[in-house]
Scaffold this active site. Structure first.
Site, PDB file in Angstrom:
ATOM      1  N   ARG A   1      16.110 -33.635  -1.493  1.00  0.00           N
ATOM      2  CA  ARG A   1      15.821 -34.924  -0.875  1.00  0.00           C
ATOM      3  C   ARG A   1      14.470 -35.461  -1.328  1.00  0.00           C
ATOM      4  O   ARG A   1      13.611 -34.717  -1.773  1.00  0.00           O
ATOM      5  CB  ARG A   1      15.848 -34.804   0.654  1.00  0.00           C
ATOM      6  CG  ARG A   1      17.249 -34.781   1.230  1.00  0.00           C
ATOM      7  CD  ARG A   1      17.265 -34.684   2.746  1.00  0.00           C
ATOM      8  NE  ARG A   1      16.760 -33.406   3.196  1.00  0.00           N
ATOM      9  CZ  ARG A   1      15.554 -33.196   3.686  1.00  0.00           C
ATOM     10  NH1 ARG A   1      14.706 -34.207   3.841  1.00  0.00           N
ATOM     11  NH2 ARG A   1      15.174 -32.003   4.054  1.00  0.00           N
TER      12      ARG A   1
ATOM     13  N   LYS B   1      21.660 -36.399   5.589  1.00  0.00           N
ATOM     14  CA  LYS B   1      20.448 -36.416   6.390  1.00  0.00           C
ATOM     15  C   LYS B   1      20.033 -37.828   6.790  1.00  0.00           C
ATOM     16  O   LYS B   1      19.378 -38.017   7.817  1.00  0.00           O
ATOM     17  CB  LYS B   1      19.303 -35.697   5.653  1.00  0.00           C
ATOM     18  CG  LYS B   1      19.388 -34.158   5.757  1.00  0.00           C
ATOM     19  CD  LYS B   1      19.429 -33.710   7.215  1.00  0.00           C
ATOM     20  CE  LYS B   1      18.997 -32.274   7.459  1.00  0.00           C
ATOM     21  NZ  LYS B   1      19.876 -31.232   6.992  1.00  0.00           N
TER      22      LYS B   1
ATOM     23  N   HIS C   1      18.104 -30.363  14.864  1.00  0.00           N
ATOM     24  CA  HIS C   1      18.274 -29.795  13.519  1.00  0.00           C
ATOM     25  C   HIS C   1      18.480 -28.293  13.708  1.00  0.00           C
ATOM     26  O   HIS C   1      17.565 -27.499  13.578  1.00  0.00           O
ATOM     27  CB  HIS C   1      17.041 -30.075  12.655  1.00  0.00           C
ATOM     28  CG  HIS C   1      17.227 -29.679  11.220  1.00  0.00           C
ATOM     29  ND1 HIS C   1      16.171 -29.309  10.403  1.00  0.00           N
ATOM     30  CD2 HIS C   1      18.334 -29.614  10.443  1.00  0.00           C
ATOM     31  CE1 HIS C   1      16.641 -29.017   9.198  1.00  0.00           C
ATOM     32  NE2 HIS C   1      17.944 -29.195   9.195  1.00  0.00           N
TER      33      HIS C   1
ATOM     34  N   SER D   1      14.420 -26.232   6.534  1.00  0.00           N
ATOM     35  CA  SER D   1      15.292 -25.903   5.419  1.00  0.00           C
ATOM     36  C   SER D   1      15.006 -24.501   4.865  1.00  0.00           C
ATOM     37  O   SER D   1      13.856 -24.150   4.633  1.00  0.00           O
ATOM     38  CB  SER D   1      15.070 -26.947   4.335  1.00  0.00           C
ATOM     39  OG  SER D   1      15.981 -26.752   3.309  1.00  0.00           O
TER      40      SER D   1
ATOM     41  N   LYS E   1      19.427 -21.189   9.186  1.00  0.00           N
ATOM     42  CA  LYS E   1      20.362 -21.788  10.154  1.00  0.00           C
ATOM     43  C   LYS E   1      21.814 -21.529   9.737  1.00  0.00           C
ATOM     44  O   LYS E   1      22.629 -21.074  10.540  1.00  0.00           O
ATOM     45  CB  LYS E   1      20.133 -23.306  10.273  1.00  0.00           C
ATOM     46  CG  LYS E   1      18.804 -23.687  10.896  1.00  0.00           C
ATOM     47  CD  LYS E   1      18.658 -25.189  11.049  1.00  0.00           C
ATOM     48  CE  LYS E   1      18.704 -25.949   9.738  1.00  0.00           C
ATOM     49  NZ  LYS E   1      17.655 -25.568   8.779  1.00  0.00           N
ATOM     50  N   THR E   2      22.120 -21.844   8.480  1.00  0.00           N
ATOM     51  CA  THR E   2      23.508 -21.684   8.026  1.00  0.00           C
ATOM     52  C   THR E   2      23.872 -20.209   7.924  1.00  0.00           C
ATOM     53  O   THR E   2      24.914 -19.768   8.419  1.00  0.00           O
ATOM     54  CB  THR E   2      23.701 -22.383   6.661  1.00  0.00           C
ATOM     55  OG1 THR E   2      23.401 -23.769   6.820  1.00  0.00           O
ATOM     56  CG2 THR E   2      25.129 -22.241   6.157  1.00  0.00           C
TER      57      THR E   2
ATOM     58  N   ASP F   1      24.122 -27.071  11.056  1.00  0.00           N
ATOM     59  CA  ASP F   1      22.896 -27.826  10.748  1.00  0.00           C
ATOM     60  C   ASP F   1      22.524 -28.953  11.714  1.00  0.00           C
ATOM     61  O   ASP F   1      21.354 -29.231  11.872  1.00  0.00           O
ATOM     62  CB  ASP F   1      23.023 -28.408   9.335  1.00  0.00           C
ATOM     63  CG  ASP F   1      21.695 -28.836   8.728  1.00  0.00           C
ATOM     64  OD1 ASP F   1      20.793 -27.988   8.606  1.00  0.00           O
ATOM     65  OD2 ASP F   1      21.540 -30.028   8.386  1.00  0.00           O
TER      66      ASP F   1
ATOM     67  N   ARG G   1      23.746 -25.728  -3.830  1.00  0.00           N
ATOM     68  CA  ARG G   1      24.388 -25.928  -2.527  1.00  0.00           C
ATOM     69  C   ARG G   1      25.901 -25.918  -2.623  1.00  0.00           C
ATOM     70  O   ARG G   1      26.470 -26.344  -3.632  1.00  0.00           O
ATOM     71  CB  ARG G   1      23.991 -27.301  -1.972  1.00  0.00           C
ATOM     72  CG  ARG G   1      22.535 -27.435  -1.602  1.00  0.00           C
ATOM     73  CD  ARG G   1      22.303 -27.026  -0.174  1.00  0.00           C
ATOM     74  NE  ARG G   1      20.892 -27.097   0.182  1.00  0.00           N
ATOM     75  CZ  ARG G   1      20.450 -26.911   1.418  1.00  0.00           C
ATOM     76  NH1 ARG G   1      21.285 -26.656   2.404  1.00  0.00           N
ATOM     77  NH2 ARG G   1      19.170 -26.960   1.671  1.00  0.00           N
TER      78      ARG G   1
HETATM   79  N1  LIG Z   1      16.197 -12.235   6.560  1.00  0.00           N
HETATM   80  C1  LIG Z   1      16.831 -13.363   6.237  1.00  0.00           C
HETATM   81  N2  LIG Z   1      17.301 -14.175   7.212  1.00  0.00           N
HETATM   82  C2  LIG Z   1      17.925 -15.338   6.897  1.00  0.00           C
HETATM   83  N3  LIG Z   1      18.135 -15.755   5.624  1.00  0.00           N
HETATM   84  C3  LIG Z   1      17.700 -14.977   4.621  1.00  0.00           C
HETATM   85  C4  LIG Z   1      17.029 -13.757   4.881  1.00  0.00           C
HETATM   86  N4  LIG Z   1      16.709 -13.210   3.696  1.00  0.00           N
HETATM   87  C5  LIG Z   1      17.156 -14.027   2.748  1.00  0.00           C
HETATM   88  N5  LIG Z   1      17.769 -15.112   3.267  1.00  0.00           N
HETATM   89  C6  LIG Z   1      18.318 -16.232   2.494  1.00  0.00           C
HETATM   90  O1  LIG Z   1      17.636 -17.402   2.896  1.00  0.00           O
HETATM   91  C7  LIG Z   1      18.489 -18.527   2.810  1.00  0.00           C
HETATM   92  C8  LIG Z   1      18.608 -19.225   4.146  1.00  0.00           C
HETATM   93  O2  LIG Z   1      19.222 -20.460   3.902  1.00  0.00           O
HETATM   94  P1  LIG Z   1      20.107 -21.294   4.893  1.00  0.00           P
HETATM   95  O3  LIG Z   1      21.162 -21.982   4.088  1.00  0.00           O
HETATM   96  O4  LIG Z   1      20.584 -20.467   6.020  1.00  0.00           O
HETATM   97  O5  LIG Z   1      19.017 -22.346   5.337  1.00  0.00           O
HETATM   98  P2  LIG Z   1      19.100 -23.467   6.432  1.00  0.00           P
HETATM   99  O6  LIG Z   1      18.152 -23.126   7.511  1.00  0.00           O
HETATM  100  O7  LIG Z   1      20.513 -23.647   6.793  1.00  0.00           O
HETATM  101  O8  LIG Z   1      18.507 -24.718   5.636  1.00  0.00           O
HETATM  102  P3  LIG Z   1      18.997 -26.237   5.410  1.00  0.00           P
HETATM  103  O9  LIG Z   1      18.606 -26.992   6.632  1.00  0.00           O
HETATM  104  O10 LIG Z   1      18.293 -26.676   4.212  1.00  0.00           O
HETATM  105  O11 LIG Z   1      20.482 -26.200   5.200  1.00  0.00           O
HETATM  106  C9  LIG Z   1      19.833 -18.025   2.329  1.00  0.00           C
HETATM  107  O12 LIG Z   1      19.889 -18.199   0.948  1.00  0.00           O
HETATM  108  C10 LIG Z   1      19.790 -16.536   2.718  1.00  0.00           C
HETATM  109  O13 LIG Z   1      20.592 -15.737   1.894  1.00  0.00           O
HETATM  110  O1  LIG Z   2      19.147 -32.088   3.745  1.00  0.00           O
HETATM  111  C1  LIG Z   2      19.252 -31.305   2.833  1.00  0.00           C
HETATM  112  O2  LIG Z   2      19.179 -31.587   1.646  1.00  0.00           O
HETATM  113  C2  LIG Z   2      19.523 -29.902   3.139  1.00  0.00           C
HETATM  114  C3  LIG Z   2      19.165 -29.583   4.490  1.00  0.00           C
HETATM  115  O3  LIG Z   2      20.011 -29.246   5.277  1.00  0.00           O
HETATM  116  C4  LIG Z   2      17.758 -29.741   4.896  1.00  0.00           C
HETATM  117  O4  LIG Z   2      16.922 -30.014   4.029  1.00  0.00           O
HETATM  118  O5  LIG Z   2      17.484 -29.565   6.085  1.00  0.00           O
HETATM  119 CA   LIG Z   3      22.010 -25.208   6.180  1.00  0.00          CA
HETATM  120 MN   LIG Z   4      19.245 -28.966   7.279  1.00  0.00          MN
END
Ligand SMILES: Nc1ncnc2c1ncn2[C@@H]1O[C@H](COP(=O)(O)OP(=O)(O)OP(=O)(O)O)[C@@H](O)[C@H]1O
Ligand SMILES: O=C([O-])CC(=O)C(=O)O
Ligand SMILES: [Ca+2]
Ligand SMILES: [Mn+2]
Length: 621
Positions: free
Chosen positions: A139, A284, A303, A321, A325-326, A340, A405
């Site tokens: 973004r 977003k 979020h 990010s 979360k995911t 998310d 992604r």
């Molecule tokens: N201890 C840990 N706990 C959680 N995630 C971990 C850990 N170690 C490594 N990771 C990695 O960190 C990343 C966490 O990314 P995730 O997609 O869950 O982010 P998000 O919070 O959903 O962000 P976004 O809002 O950008 O989608 C993944 O690639 C996961 O494999």
């Molecule tokens: O929005 C995006 O590109 C990915 C995401 O979930 C974040 O940044 O929180």
């Molecule tokens: Ca996510």
């Molecule tokens: Mn997000």
């Protein structure tokens, strides 16, 4: 068929297989047999009229000539009568032209469109659509503009720390016109009519108009997919996205600082995208709109990820990010509500979206099996690298970006809860990926601490999701999503405090980041350990554990957790250089303190004693 005949082999060329011959006289006829006519999506409230109105130039006051279907398909165009009586055909050359509308196409159709359109779309070995988002692979928060008018000037959060950078109505309209002229100049555009929010009483209708098939497939996956009946009665959308991301913004225009521009007009209920094809901008951007609309109805937008145990215990996972979360809400032992974006209303939680957008850098089948298995036909894979011949994806490859992604419909996760709604949360888990390696892997928070950390929104952003960030850096982002909030953070914080109190939720701080030293020295906490910690929160084990209090941050940390080595629970144990630990701890505490200064003069909710408690809940040193 070969038949032995006195040493001479003869061959029988009769078409004597058992099946009856195909009833076709020509190859074309044969081809036409292949596709069974589908019931066309009915023109409910006349989508073509409505889409032409959406695409209408404000200067010319009428919409383009539209025709449904692919221009390659040999069907006579049926124009939409768009022109007002006074408009003559000579008023603009553009009125002589037809634009084909590809309306709510299916994933299979969108795959075929994507291949025809770009040299960068491919099927991977598991059937996903791999594609490129172009120059932007994350973004561009600095290029987001929100129209400031009499209403939004008073309502929204502006100024230092705010994500809302102003533009005026006129410049919005100029950018809108630029996007529309671009879209209307094309042979075809993709239009999706979909929903946001699984709470039926607070559902929002969105229309997404875009030039790229992959964007349409992305939104097909990420928004809630209407049934055919819902589409027939869809009517006028509540919000419209004009994604002309393939075409640049004009840098010389007012308020523009680059050729990328994401513009939101809350009054017009429209968003215009120019100069970036990163699909996350659409998702977003709409999230920002929900952060505006929902609190007006007393509903908190979050979020966060969200899942539910078999006994109905709901957990929220907040975090910036890349904090997990995911990854952590996708838990094989629990039902996934969403990964998310959620709403918390008086009737419980609801997912805003219809799909997930998982980071896939270093994705492994073993550690994240459900996400791995969701990457199949229908899933959009953005910016991944694959083997040219086998089409196997190399998830470790960062050649294009670290922010690779996968976007898939939520039903691709086997234990998704559909409809994606649940009761009030029992646990509120704040995730921080601490690159300094001084925050404990888990702490139990009281309400004031939960609010302090929610407003602080600390993490070390992992490279890539926001454009221009190359290595982990300490970041504070209010409400774990300052890029998306619209009002002052204290509004959301007060709502969260009120709901947590009312429904009795417990707050937790989980560090999914570094242990054994800061980034470069220590390493990231192993995902299986984090999963054990999360399990212990869900099961209630951590509610009754023994705790001790840390110095400086004053966090309550458990002394033991099933399946997690006890020594890692207090970070000081994992650092070999204790002096460096203390120094780093104080450094981070100082960053927290500086960051919080801007909030010290705000009252949170109606209860000033809560505000005082929140101020006191930060680090003490
Ligand atoms: N201890 C840990 N706990 C959680 N995630 C971990 C850990 N170690 C490594 N990771 C990695 O960190 C990343 C966490 O990314 P995730 O997609 O869950 O982010 P998000 O919070 O959903 O962000 P976004 O809002 O950008 O989608 C993944 O690639 C996961 O494999
Ligand atoms: O929005 C995006 O590109 C990915 C995401 O979930 C974040 O940044 O929180
Ligand atoms: Ca996510
Ligand atoms: Mn997000």
């Amino acid at each position: 068929m070969a038949s032995p005949n006195g040493g001479v082999t003869t061959y029988d060329y009769d078409d004597s297989d058992s099946a009856a011959p195909v009833r076709a006289q020509t190859i074309e006829e044969l081809h036409s047999l292949q596709r069974k006519a589908a019931t066309a999506i009915k023109d409910g409230a006349s989508p073509l009229q409505s889409i032409s109105a959406s695409l209408a130039s404000l200067a010319r006051e009428y919409g383009p000539n539209l025709v449904k279907g692919d221009p390659e398909a040999k069907v006579a165009p049926v124009p939409v009568k768009h022109q007002q009586a006074s408009a003559t055909i000579a008023s603009s050359d553009s009125s002589l032209k037809f634009t084909h509308v590809l309306y709510n196409l299916s994933p299979a159709e969108l795959y075929e469109q994507a291949f025809g359109q770009k040299k960068s779309s491919f099927i991977t070995s598991t059937g996903a659509l791999a594609t490129l988002s172009g120059a932007k692979t994350g973004r561009s928060p600095r290029d987001k503009r929100v129209v400031k008018d009499e209403t939004t000037e008073k309502e929204l959060w502006w100024g230092k720390g705010s994500p809302n950078i102003e533009m005026d109505e006129r410049q919005f309209v100029i950018n809108r016109e630029r996007a529309l002229d671009y879209l209307n100049s094309l042979d075809k555009v993709y239009v999706n009519d979909q929903f946001l929010n699984w709470d039926p009483e607070n559902r929002i209708k969105v229309r997404i108009i875009t030039s790229r098939a992959y964007h349409a497939l992305f939104m097909h996956n990420m928004c809630i997919r209407p049934t055919e009946e819902e589409l027939e009665t869809f009517g006028t959308p509540d919000f419209t996205i004009y994604n002309a991301g393939e075409f640049p913004a004009n840098r010389y225009a007012n308020y523009m600082t680059s050729s990328t521009s994401i513009n939101i007009s809350l009054a017009r209920r429209e968003m215009v995208i120019l100069g970036t094809q990163y699909a996350g901008e659409m998702k977003k951007g709409l999230f920002g709109v929900m952060h505006y609309l929902m609190p007006k109805r007393g509903i908190l937008s979050l979020h966060s990820g969200c899942n539910m145990g078999k006994e109905g215990d709901v957990a929220l996972f907040f975090g910036l990010s890349g904090t997990g979360k995911t990854t952590l809400s996708t838990d094989h032992n629990r039902l996934l509500i969403g990964d998310d974006e959620h709403c918390w209303s008086d009737s419980g939680v609801s997912n805003i979206e219809g799909g997930c957008y998982a980071k896939c850098i270093d994705l492994s089948q073993e550690k994240e099996p459900d996400i791995w298995n969701a990457i199949k036909f229908g899933t959009v894979l953005e910016n991944v690298v694959f083997n040219e011949r086998t089409r196997e994806v190399d998830y470790a490859d960062k050649s294009i970006t670290e922010n690779t992604r996968a976007a898939y419909p939520i039903e691709f996760i086997p234990n998704a809860l559909i409809p994606c709604v649940g009761p009030h949360p029992k646990n509120v888990i704040l995730l921080a990926c601490d690159a300094y390696g001084v925050l404990p892997p888990v702490s139990k928070l009281n309400l004031a601490q939960t609010m302090y950390h929610f407003i602080s929104g600390y993490t070390a952003i992992v490279a890539g999701t926001e454009d221009g960030i190359k290595e982990p850096t300490a970041t504070f982002s209010a409400c774990f999503g300052a890029a998306f909030i619209m009002y002052h953070p204290t509004k959301y914080a007060a709502m969260l405090a009120e709901k947590m109190q009312k429904y009795g939720a417990t707050g937790w701080l989980v560090n999914t980041g570094w242990s054994g030293g800061r980034y470069g020295v220590g390493s990231r906490i192993k995902l299986p350990y984090t999963r054990k910690i999360i399990d212990a929160i869900h099961s209630g084990e951590l509610l009754t554990a023994n705790y001790k209090k840390t110095e400086v941050f004053g966090l309550e940390i458990p002394t033991g957790i099933d399946g997690v080595p006890s020594e890692i629970l207090d970070p000081v144990n994992t650092w070999t250089d204790k002096g460096a630990y203390k120094e780093t701890l104080l450094k981070l505490a100082g960053l927290f303190k500086n960051n919080f200064e801007v909030f010290a003069s705000y009252k949170i909710g109606d209860d000033s004693s809560l505000t005082d408690q929140i101020l006191a809940a930060g680090p003490n040193f």
